[in-house]
Design a protein around this motif. Structure first.
Motif, mmCIF file in Angstrom:
data_model
loop_
_atom_site.group_PDB
_atom_site.id
_atom_site.type_symbol
_atom_site.label_atom_id
_atom_site.label_comp_id
_atom_site.label_asym_id
_atom_site.label_seq_id
_atom_site.Cartn_x
_atom_site.Cartn_y
_atom_site.Cartn_z
ATOM 1 N N LEU A 18 0.929 -1.248 0.027
ATOM 2 C CA LEU A 18 -0.226 0.062 -0.132
ATOM 3 C C LEU A 18 0.971 1.419 0.083
ATOM 4 O O LEU A 18 0.713 2.209 -0.690
ATOM 5 C CB LEU A 18 -0.713 0.098 1.131
ATOM 6 N N LEU A 19 1.768 1.251 0.702
ATOM 7 C CA LEU A 19 3.020 2.379 0.707
ATOM 8 C C LEU A 19 3.481 2.600 -0.770
ATOM 9 O O LEU A 19 3.446 3.669 -1.084
ATOM 10 C CB LEU A 19 4.047 2.395 1.727
ATOM 11 N N VAL A 20 3.697 1.429 -1.365
ATOM 12 C CA VAL A 20 4.367 1.732 -2.710
ATOM 13 C C VAL A 20 3.352 2.351 -3.731
ATOM 14 O O VAL A 20 3.570 3.141 -4.405
ATOM 15 C CB VAL A 20 5.054 0.318 -3.201
ATOM 16 N N ILE A 21 2.204 1.766 -3.472
ATOM 17 C CA ILE A 21 1.167 2.191 -4.494
ATOM 18 C C ILE A 21 0.669 3.692 -4.047
ATOM 19 O O ILE A 21 0.660 4.554 -5.078
ATOM 20 C CB ILE A 21 -0.143 1.332 -4.144
ATOM 21 N N TYR A 22 0.831 4.170 -2.913
ATOM 22 C CA TYR A 22 0.634 5.359 -2.376
ATOM 23 C C TYR A 22 1.669 6.406 -3.075
ATOM 24 O O TYR A 22 1.386 7.496 -3.618
ATOM 25 C CB TYR A 22 0.186 5.730 -0.779
ATOM 26 N N LEU A 23 2.925 5.863 -2.796
ATOM 27 C CA LEU A 23 4.140 6.705 -3.169
ATOM 28 C C LEU A 23 3.997 6.821 -4.900
ATOM 29 O O LEU A 23 4.486 7.859 -5.552
ATOM 30 C CB LEU A 23 5.402 6.250 -2.945
ATOM 31 N N SER A 24 3.775 5.805 -5.359
ATOM 32 C CA SER A 24 4.014 5.624 -6.837
ATOM 33 C C SER A 24 2.836 6.774 -7.424
ATOM 34 O O SER A 24 3.145 7.467 -8.726
ATOM 35 C CB SER A 24 3.821 4.290 -7.582
ATOM 36 N N GLU A 25 1.432 6.497 -7.031
ATOM 37 C CA GLU A 25 0.524 7.382 -7.490
ATOM 38 C C GLU A 25 0.948 8.924 -7.262
ATOM 39 O O GLU A 25 0.544 9.747 -8.015
ATOM 40 C CB GLU A 25 -0.862 7.113 -6.852
ATOM 41 N N ARG A 26 1.261 9.218 -5.925
ATOM 42 C CA ARG A 26 1.669 10.575 -5.692
ATOM 43 C C ARG A 26 2.962 11.215 -6.515
ATOM 44 O O ARG A 26 2.926 12.372 -7.111
ATOM 45 C CB ARG A 26 2.379 10.551 -4.435
ATOM 46 N N LEU A 27 3.983 10.283 -6.861
ATOM 47 C CA LEU A 27 5.038 10.708 -7.767
ATOM 48 C C LEU A 27 4.524 10.898 -9.157
ATOM 49 O O LEU A 27 4.895 11.882 -9.705
ATOM 50 C CB LEU A 27 6.064 9.875 -7.769
ATOM 51 N N ASP A 28 3.684 10.090 -9.625
ATOM 52 C CA ASP A 28 2.970 10.361 -10.939
ATOM 53 C C ASP A 28 2.252 11.653 -10.989
ATOM 54 O O ASP A 28 2.317 12.306 -11.931
ATOM 55 C CB ASP A 28 2.057 9.227 -11.382
ATOM 56 N N THR A 29 1.519 11.818 -10.005
ATOM 57 C CA THR A 29 0.482 13.219 -10.113
ATOM 58 C C THR A 29 1.706 14.273 -10.051
ATOM 59 O O THR A 29 1.439 15.510 -10.823
ATOM 60 C CB THR A 29 -0.104 13.199 -8.610
ATOM 61 N N GLU A 30 2.631 14.253 -9.179
ATOM 62 C CA GLU A 30 3.725 15.554 -9.133
ATOM 63 C C GLU A 30 4.334 15.449 -10.532
ATOM 64 O O GLU A 30 4.600 16.631 -10.961
ATOM 65 C CB GLU A 30 4.832 15.275 -8.085
ATOM 66 N N THR A 31 4.698 14.515 -11.126
ATOM 67 C CA THR A 31 5.538 14.419 -12.374
ATOM 68 C C THR A 31 4.508 14.997 -13.511
ATOM 69 O O THR A 31 5.004 15.759 -14.274
ATOM 70 C CB THR A 31 5.917 13.176 -12.830
ATOM 71 N N ALA A 32 3.353 14.734 -13.498
ATOM 72 C CA ALA A 32 2.339 15.248 -14.472
ATOM 73 C C ALA A 32 2.032 16.854 -14.359
ATOM 74 O O ALA A 32 1.981 17.475 -15.147
ATOM 75 C CB ALA A 32 0.757 14.391 -14.241
#
Length: 93
Positions: free
Chosen positions: A74-88
């Motif tokens: 769950l931590l990996v999912i949360y961080l990957s989605e957050r990084l994708d949002t910031e990258t976008a």
């Protein structure tokens, strides 16, 4: 193949592996409880006593593995989605 399809395929694979690992823990719990006699019953999270039977050990193994692997997942999912949002957001500006 688009990026979205690849990402969904990766998630499905990880969730499938997660389920398989939990299933293996359950099978090993049944085997352990059926063939090895133990003196003490397992306690789930040191609080909930489970019966020293095959099903008790299977439940203990499955829940323990599910939580032990699920929290980092769950931590990996949360961080990957957050990084994708910031990258976008960075690409938009």
């Amino acid at each position: 193949m688009t990026e979205t399809q690849t990402r969904l395929d990766g998630r499905r694979f990880v969730l499938l592996m997660y389920g398989v690992i939990i299933g293996i823990a359950g099978v090993l719990g049944v085997v352990l409880g059926a063939f090895i006699t133990m003196g003490s019953a397992p306690r789930l999270f040191f609080l909930i006593p489970l019966p020293p039977t095959a099903l008790g050990f299977a439940a203990y193994g499955m829940v323990t593995v599910a939580v032990g692997l699920g929290i980092p997942l769950l931590l990996v999912i949360y961080l990957s989605e957050r990084l994708d949002t910031e990258t976008a957001r960075g690409k938009d500006t």
